[in-house]
Design a protein around this motif. Structure first.
Motif, PDB file in Angstrom:
ATOM      1  N   GLU A 146       0.828  -0.608   0.190  1.00 46.17           N
ATOM      2  CA  GLU A 146      -0.129   0.016  -0.060  1.00 46.17           C
ATOM      3  C   GLU A 146       0.623   1.363  -0.196  1.00 46.17           C
ATOM      4  OE1 GLU A 146      -2.821  -0.316   2.794  1.00 46.17           O
ATOM      5  OE2 GLU A 146      -4.141  -1.816   2.480  1.00 46.17           O
ATOM      6  N   ASP A 147       2.518   1.365  -0.419  1.00 46.43           N
ATOM      7  CA  ASP A 147       3.262   2.135  -0.248  1.00 46.43           C
ATOM      8  C   ASP A 147       3.356   2.819  -1.946  1.00 46.43           C
ATOM      9  OD1 ASP A 147       3.817   3.457   1.589  1.00 46.43           O
ATOM     10  OD2 ASP A 147       6.284   2.643   1.400  1.00 46.43           O
ATOM     11  N   VAL A 148       2.189   2.280  -2.514  1.00 46.51           N
ATOM     12  CA  VAL A 148       2.621   3.092  -4.184  1.00 46.51           C
ATOM     13  C   VAL A 148       1.323   4.078  -3.772  1.00 46.51           C
ATOM     14  CG1 VAL A 148       1.939   2.393  -6.529  1.00 46.51           C
ATOM     15  CG2 VAL A 148       2.883   1.253  -4.767  1.00 46.51           C
ATOM     16  N   LEU A 149       2.859   5.361  -4.318  1.00 47.28           N
ATOM     17  CA  LEU A 149       1.650   7.026  -4.203  1.00 47.28           C
ATOM     18  C   LEU A 149       0.906   7.527  -5.369  1.00 47.28           C
ATOM     19  CD1 LEU A 149       4.923   8.562  -2.572  1.00 47.28           C
ATOM     20  CD2 LEU A 149       3.062   7.644  -1.814  1.00 47.28           C
ATOM     21  N   HIS A 150       0.394   8.147  -5.588  1.00 44.70           N
ATOM     22  CA  HIS A 150      -0.971   8.312  -6.616  1.00 44.70           C
ATOM     23  C   HIS A 150      -1.363   9.749  -6.221  1.00 44.70           C
ATOM     24  CE1 HIS A 150      -4.906   8.361  -8.071  1.00 44.70           C
ATOM     25  NE2 HIS A 150      -4.696   7.865  -9.105  1.00 44.70           N
ATOM     26  N   LEU A 151      -1.007  10.349  -7.570  1.00 48.59           N
ATOM     27  CA  LEU A 151      -1.693  11.841  -8.457  1.00 48.59           C
ATOM     28  C   LEU A 151      -2.800  11.814  -9.240  1.00 48.59           C
ATOM     29  CD1 LEU A 151       2.017  13.195  -7.610  1.00 48.59           C
ATOM     30  CD2 LEU A 151      -0.262  13.658  -6.027  1.00 48.59           C
ATOM     31  N   SER A 152      -3.304  12.341  -8.316  1.00 48.88           N
ATOM     32  CA  SER A 152      -4.786  12.910 -10.001  1.00 48.88           C
ATOM     33  C   SER A 152      -5.769  14.204  -9.253  1.00 48.88           C
ATOM     34  CB  SER A 152      -5.033  11.625 -10.456  1.00 48.88           C
ATOM     35  OG  SER A 152      -6.572  11.571  -9.476  1.00 48.88           O
ATOM     36  N   THR A 153      -7.016  14.742  -9.679  1.00 41.73           N
ATOM     37  CA  THR A 153      -7.605  14.864  -9.434  1.00 41.73           C
ATOM     38  C   THR A 153      -8.924  14.593  -8.356  1.00 41.73           C
ATOM     39  OG1 THR A 153      -8.889  14.689 -11.459  1.00 41.73           O
ATOM     40  CG2 THR A 153      -7.184  16.739 -10.902  1.00 41.73           C
ATOM     41  N   ARG A 154      -8.454  13.243  -8.161  1.00 44.83           N
ATOM     42  CA  ARG A 154      -9.855  12.822  -7.750  1.00 44.83           C
ATOM     43  C   ARG A 154      -9.344  12.864  -6.054  1.00 44.83           C
ATOM     44  NH1 ARG A 154      -9.922   6.135  -8.996  1.00 44.83           N
ATOM     45  NH2 ARG A 154     -11.221   6.632 -11.090  1.00 44.83           N
ATOM     46  N   MET A 155      -8.161  13.620  -6.227  1.00 43.27           N
ATOM     47  CA  MET A 155      -7.927  13.882  -4.938  1.00 43.27           C
ATOM     48  C   MET A 155      -7.540  15.018  -3.809  1.00 43.27           C
ATOM     49  SD  MET A 155      -3.777  11.534  -5.385  1.00 43.27           S
ATOM     50  CE  MET A 155      -3.469  12.180  -4.619  1.00 43.27           C
ATOM     51  N   ALA A 156      -8.320  15.783  -2.891  1.00 43.98           N
ATOM     52  CA  ALA A 156      -8.151  16.893  -2.654  1.00 43.98           C
ATOM     53  C   ALA A 156      -6.877  17.648  -3.361  1.00 43.98           C
ATOM     54  CB  ALA A 156      -8.165  17.513  -1.777  1.00 43.98           C
ATOM     55  N   GLY A 157      -6.879  19.113  -3.446  1.00 42.63           N
ATOM     56  CA  GLY A 157      -5.616  19.397  -3.814  1.00 42.63           C
ATOM     57  C   GLY A 157      -4.292  19.972  -2.267  1.00 42.63           C
ATOM     58  N   GLY A 158      -4.711  19.812  -1.358  1.00 41.36           N
ATOM     59  CA  GLY A 158      -4.812  19.452  -0.014  1.00 41.36           C
ATOM     60  C   GLY A 158      -3.437  18.332   0.065  1.00 41.36           C
ATOM     61  N   HIS A 159      -4.028  17.086  -0.404  1.00 39.01           N
ATOM     62  CA  HIS A 159      -3.743  16.067  -0.102  1.00 39.01           C
ATOM     63  C   HIS A 159      -2.840  15.450  -1.598  1.00 39.01           C
ATOM     64  CE1 HIS A 159      -5.000  11.068  -0.632  1.00 39.01           C
ATOM     65  NE2 HIS A 159      -4.165  11.625  -0.479  1.00 39.01           N
ATOM     66  N   ARG A 160      -2.716  16.501  -2.917  1.00 38.66           N
ATOM     67  CA  ARG A 160      -1.804  16.218  -3.978  1.00 38.66           C
ATOM     68  C   ARG A 160      -0.241  16.797  -3.369  1.00 38.66           C
ATOM     69  NH1 ARG A 160      -6.693  17.718  -7.075  1.00 38.66           N
ATOM     70  NH2 ARG A 160      -5.445  19.691  -7.059  1.00 38.66           N
ATOM     71  N   ARG A 161      -0.687  17.628  -3.110  1.00 39.17           N
ATOM     72  CA  ARG A 161       0.183  18.700  -2.334  1.00 39.17           C
ATOM     73  C   ARG A 161       1.235  18.094  -1.078  1.00 39.17           C
ATOM     74  NH1 ARG A 161      -2.227  23.711  -2.934  1.00 39.17           N
ATOM     75  NH2 ARG A 161      -3.666  22.995  -1.240  1.00 39.17           N
ATOM     76  N   SER A 162       1.050  17.294  -0.301  1.00 39.58           N
ATOM     77  CA  SER A 162       1.279  16.476   0.836  1.00 39.58           C
ATOM     78  C   SER A 162       1.415  15.538  -0.023  1.00 39.58           C
ATOM     79  CB  SER A 162       0.140  16.019   1.519  1.00 39.58           C
ATOM     80  OG  SER A 162       0.684  14.879   2.605  1.00 39.58           O
ATOM     81  N   VAL A 163       1.661  14.947  -0.908  1.00 37.60           N
ATOM     82  CA  VAL A 163       1.907  13.378  -1.906  1.00 37.60           C
ATOM     83  C   VAL A 163       3.323  14.344  -2.387  1.00 37.60           C
ATOM     84  CG1 VAL A 163       1.806  11.896  -3.645  1.00 37.60           C
ATOM     85  CG2 VAL A 163      -0.278  12.191  -2.015  1.00 37.60           C
ATOM     86  N   LEU A 164       3.177  15.347  -3.038  1.00 42.26           N
ATOM     87  CA  LEU A 164       4.528  15.966  -3.812  1.00 42.26           C
ATOM     88  C   LEU A 164       5.441  15.789  -2.800  1.00 42.26           C
ATOM     89  CD1 LEU A 164       3.039  18.206  -6.395  1.00 42.26           C
ATOM     90  CD2 LEU A 164       4.104  16.682  -7.310  1.00 42.26           C
ATOM     91  N   ARG A 165       5.310  16.653  -1.503  1.00 41.97           N
ATOM     92  CA  ARG A 165       5.793  17.072  -0.310  1.00 41.97           C
ATOM     93  C   ARG A 165       7.089  15.525  -0.599  1.00 41.97           C
ATOM     94  NH1 ARG A 165       2.616  20.587   1.279  1.00 41.97           N
ATOM     95  NH2 ARG A 165       1.832  18.969   2.607  1.00 41.97           N
ATOM     96  N   GLU A 166       6.117  14.436   0.011  1.00 43.63           N
ATOM     97  CA  GLU A 166       6.728  12.762   0.091  1.00 43.63           C
ATOM     98  C   GLU A 166       7.292  12.214  -0.976  1.00 43.63           C
ATOM     99  OE1 GLU A 166       4.868   8.797   1.917  1.00 43.63           O
ATOM    100  OE2 GLU A 166       3.452  10.457   0.852  1.00 43.63           O
ATOM    101  N   ILE A 167       7.045  12.627  -1.824  1.00 40.92           N
ATOM    102  CA  ILE A 167       7.900  11.917  -3.491  1.00 40.92           C
ATOM    103  C   ILE A 167       9.311  12.570  -3.499  1.00 40.92           C
ATOM    104  CG2 ILE A 167       7.684  12.083  -5.829  1.00 40.92           C
ATOM    105  CD1 ILE A 167       4.613  11.855  -6.013  1.00 40.92           C
ATOM    106  N   ARG A 168       8.869  14.115  -3.106  1.00 39.52           N
ATOM    107  CA  ARG A 168      10.330  14.851  -2.807  1.00 39.52           C
ATOM    108  C   ARG A 168      11.345  14.061  -1.575  1.00 39.52           C
ATOM    109  NH1 ARG A 168       6.410  19.206  -4.610  1.00 39.52           N
ATOM    110  NH2 ARG A 168       7.546  20.028  -6.457  1.00 39.52           N
ATOM    111  N   SER A 169      10.610  14.112  -0.786  1.00 40.52           N
ATOM    112  CA  SER A 169      11.543  14.120   0.427  1.00 40.52           C
ATOM    113  C   SER A 169      11.901  12.091  -0.132  1.00 40.52           C
ATOM    114  CB  SER A 169      10.486  13.871   1.192  1.00 40.52           C
ATOM    115  OG  SER A 169      11.367  13.209   2.631  1.00 40.52           O
ATOM    116  N   ARG A 170      11.837  11.535  -0.148  1.00 41.34           N
ATOM    117  CA  ARG A 170      12.196  10.469  -0.753  1.00 41.34           C
ATOM    118  C   ARG A 170      12.499   9.412  -2.037  1.00 41.34           C
ATOM    119  NH1 ARG A 170       6.372   5.688  -0.827  1.00 41.34           N
ATOM    120  NH2 ARG A 170       5.516   6.445   1.671  1.00 41.34           N
TER     121      ARG A 170
END
Length: 729
Positions: A478-502
């Motif tokens: 379940e650690d696979v990340l996902h990005l699309s407009t189905r997600m809230a704007g804040g959710h997408r920004r949080s995922v982008l931060r996690e991607i950059r950190s990793r």
């Protein structure tokens, strides 16, 4: 007598606004604004005429009545009192300004059409004739020049039938100068003059000093190439005002180089401001942060739906006012806001347009401009450079062949990069691999991607993203990340931060995304999978691989999924998909082949015949007829078949507080909508309607719905039956 005529009710000091003062004040401001593009006398004439209808007795009595009750001006029967006809009539009959009288007729409600002007003139000379002539008599005794013939005030190029688009844009810009002057003069009566905003003066020194600090001492081979790109941009800035294509591969430092071009070009030609327009909100925010660093935070106005201007610190409160009319040295906005304002008809949207004159407009990621809207967009850009002293920088890694179109015929392309091919060769950091024949399934793609420790997979629709994400979850957890407009704007920004950190820490990271991640978002993966898409999308996706040149070559694996969704991608990409197959693929060119890319764009434009067929061609016909409502109705940069959805993500208490404010009696302030952005996802309109019908969502207001169904911790909004859901982003 002038003290007996009023334009506005008493201000907090108890002083009414004299009509003569308002007419002259508006005219003076309009002259200043429009003089930048040689139409000061024209705008000033419209300013001196625009409110003369307020002089009639019934309006003056209505003002006193409204002042005592704090209401709008109405007659004894409670009906609105038109005050535009008198000035409109004078503009046509005495000033001989023809269609420019539409500026007066529409200075409250918006620009209309020649037919509406004809109807207004009929009214002014029939049932409203007595009131019109009363206004003319009363004001001409105080301001005799309202009777002047002003036909010579229209620049020769603005009244020529040879170029109706130039005349149409002159009317738009003059209207902008008038309504902004009217707003500001009225505002000064009630609240006083605005404080002076920062100036573009000395911006080169500020920019260059900040750039040295921003880049620091680290240097890599790519940094050396980026430095060469910057030097060429600064050298190009010495050229004359015009249109400048800026082709440079992803990772070439276009954001900084574009800012350097703009600063130096403005200084060289005495231009007034820099306006940067970016297609996607995520990179608008990203670029704004870079430009705040380089130009200085107190010089940059970031103006888009994601910015809460009401929460600025006291020292930057000027930005809240500047957002109304872009009175700022550097404006960072979205492409949608720029062009939908340019082709609007409403005063609130258009009052900023005169600020485009004598400016440097930086259009980032211009390949994202929809083909159907190119005729009016390119026509307006050409006119801005030829008649309004504006320069335009067209920045893209996949530079479209705009100069092959008739709308740019005869224009000289002053490319920022003199020889692009060596630059693209020097910055080629990826190798393309093709999985086209045979076509793999998503399960096969997932199996291959799952073997990579750091991998990004970009697909064409949210349905495909969910499918591929589910396959990868089953394979690696379940650690696979996902990005699309189905997600809230804040959710997408949080995922982008996690991607950059990793990525920065060298940790494993697997991401499935729609194409919202591929243009300008600063990510660097060793391997990128990209579902087959138009050539420019393939190259933009490649820009997310080996972006910083840390590997010999990154890998970009282009696959054509056998079980992929076709409807959504074809609805958006259309003929571009078929044209891409002609030029790119196994045995053909790679997407970073500039000759093939040029041929691809020309073939695509010819296939669509965009200058004769489609919405852009239709808009141009209405522009030539000065039919502003029809233009505004048809000009759309984005697909409106989506709706915002309030989803159960983030701070529950804060979301509920904002929801309560949103639904409060009397409506919510604009800041509430801005605060809600982190909690909003997007759904197709048809899917949203179906969700409401099935009880998965409820309608709130203004097209906004609230989601009650499942919200997946990775994928966002989920449907139990996804078969009908197929949309891009």
């Amino acid at each position: 007598m002038d003290h007996e005529l009023w334009a506005h009710s008493a201000n907090p000091a108890g002083v009414r606004h004299g009509l003569v003062d308002h007419l002259r004040g508006t005219a003076a401001r309009a002259v200043k604004f429009a003089s930048v593009f040689g139409a000061g006398e024209l705008a000033g004439g419209l300013g001196i005429l625009h409110d003369i209808g307020k002089s009639v007795c019934v309006w003056q009595e209505g003002l006193k009545w409204a002042e005592s009750r704090g209401s709008r001006v109405v007659d004894a029967g409670g009906a609105s009192i038109d005050h535009k006809l008198a000035g409109t009539w004078l503009a046509v009959r005495k000033a001989n300004l023809g269609p420019f009288a539409l500026s007066i007729l529409g200075h409250h409600g918006g620009l209309s059409s020649r037919r509406a002007l004809k109807d207004a003139m009929s009214s002014a000379e029939a049932e409203a004739a007595d009131r019109v002539q009363e206004a003319v008599r009363r004001v001409s005794g105080l301001i005799p020049e309202i009777l002047d013939d002003r036909r010579s005030a229209v620049p020769a190029w603005g009244c020529s039938s040879d170029d109706p688009y130039a005349a149409e844009l002159l009317l738009r810009m003059t209207f902008s100068a008038l309504v902004d002057a009217d707003f500001l003069d009225t505002e000064s009566h009630f609240t006083g003059e605005r404080s002076a905003v920062p100036s573009l003066a000395s911006m080169v020194e500020t920019f260059e000093g900040a750039r040295d600090s921003y880049l620091g001492d680290t240097r890599s081979p790519i940094d050396l190439i980026r430095s060469e790109v910057y030097d060429q941009a600064v050298q190009a800035a010495g050229g004359p005002v015009g249109i400048f294509p800026f082709p440079a591969p992803t990772g070439a430092g276009k954001t900084i180089a574009a800012g350097g071009f703009a600063a130096h070009h403005a200084a060289r030609h005495g231009l007034r401001r820099v306006i940067v327009a970016v297609p996607f909100l995520s990179i608008t925010e990203q670029n704004a942060q870079v430009y705040r660093t380089l130009f200085g935070a107190d010089n940059v106005l970031e103006h888009h739906s994601g910015v809460n201007l009401d929460e600025l610190p006291a020292a930057l409160r000027w930005q809240r006012l500047a957002a109304e009319n872009w009175d700022a040295p550097v404006v960072v906005t979205t492409t949608v806001r720029l062009f939908e304002s340019l082709f609007s008809r409403k005063p609130s949207a258009m009052r900023k347009l005169h600020r485009l004159a004598g400016a440097v407009i930086v259009l980032d990621e211009v390949q994202s401009l929809p083909d159907g809207m190119l005729p009016p967009i390119l026509s307006a850009l050409r006119t801005l450079t030829e008649h309004f002293g504006t320069s335009v920088l067209l920045a893209s890694a996949t530079q479209p062949e705009f100069f092959s179109l008739g709308v740019f015929a005869g224009l000289q392309a002053r490319s920022v990069i003199v020889e692009p091919k060596p630059l693209y060769k020097g910055l080629r950091r990826v190798k393309y691999e093709w999985r086209i024949d045979p076509r793999p399934t998503f399960a096969q793609v997932a199996e291959e991607a799952a073997q990579k420790p750091q991998v990004l997979a970009i697909v064409n629709t949210t349905k495909d993203a969910a499918t591929l994400h589910e396959y990868l979850e089953k394979m690696i957890g379940e650690d696979v990340l996902h990005l699309s407009t189905r997600m809230a704007g804040g959710h997408r920004r949080s995922v982008l931060r996690e991607i950059r950190s990793r990525l920065n820490e060298g940790l494993p990271v697997t991401v499935v995304s729609t194409q919202l991640v591929e243009a300008g978002v600063d990510l660097d993966f060793p391997v990128v999978f990209r579902a087959f898409a138009p050539a420019e999308a393939l190259q933009q996706a490649a820009g997310r691989s080996n972006r910083n040149g840390l590997l010999a070559f990154g890998r970009v694996i282009v696959f054509d999924p056998a079980d992929g969704s076709v409807t959504g991608a074809r609805r958006v990409y259309g003929a571009a998909l078929d044209t891409t197959r002609v030029f790119f693929g196994p045995g053909l060119a790679d997407p970073d082949d500039l000759d093939a890319l040029s041929a691809y764009y020309q073939a695509r434009y010819a296939l669509k015949d965009i200058e004769k067929v489609g919405p852009g061609a239709e808009i141009q016909r209405y522009r030539a007829e000065f039919d502003f409502p029809e233009v505004a109705e048809r000009f759309k940069l984005v697909d409106e078949q989506t709706v915002p959805v309030l989803v159960p993500y983030g701070d529950d208490a804060e979301r509920e507080r904002l929801r309560g404010l949103l639904m409060s009696p009397g409506g919510a302030d604009p800041w509430v909508f801005r605060k809600l952005q982190p909690y909003l996802a997007t759904l197709p309109r048809r899917r949203a309607a179906q969700a409401v019908k099935e009880g998965l969502a409820t309608e709130l207001l203004g097209g906004l719905i609230e989601w009650h169904g499942e919200y997946h911790r990775r994928r966002g909004v989920e449907f139990t039956d996804p078969s009908g859901e197929d949309f891009v982003w």
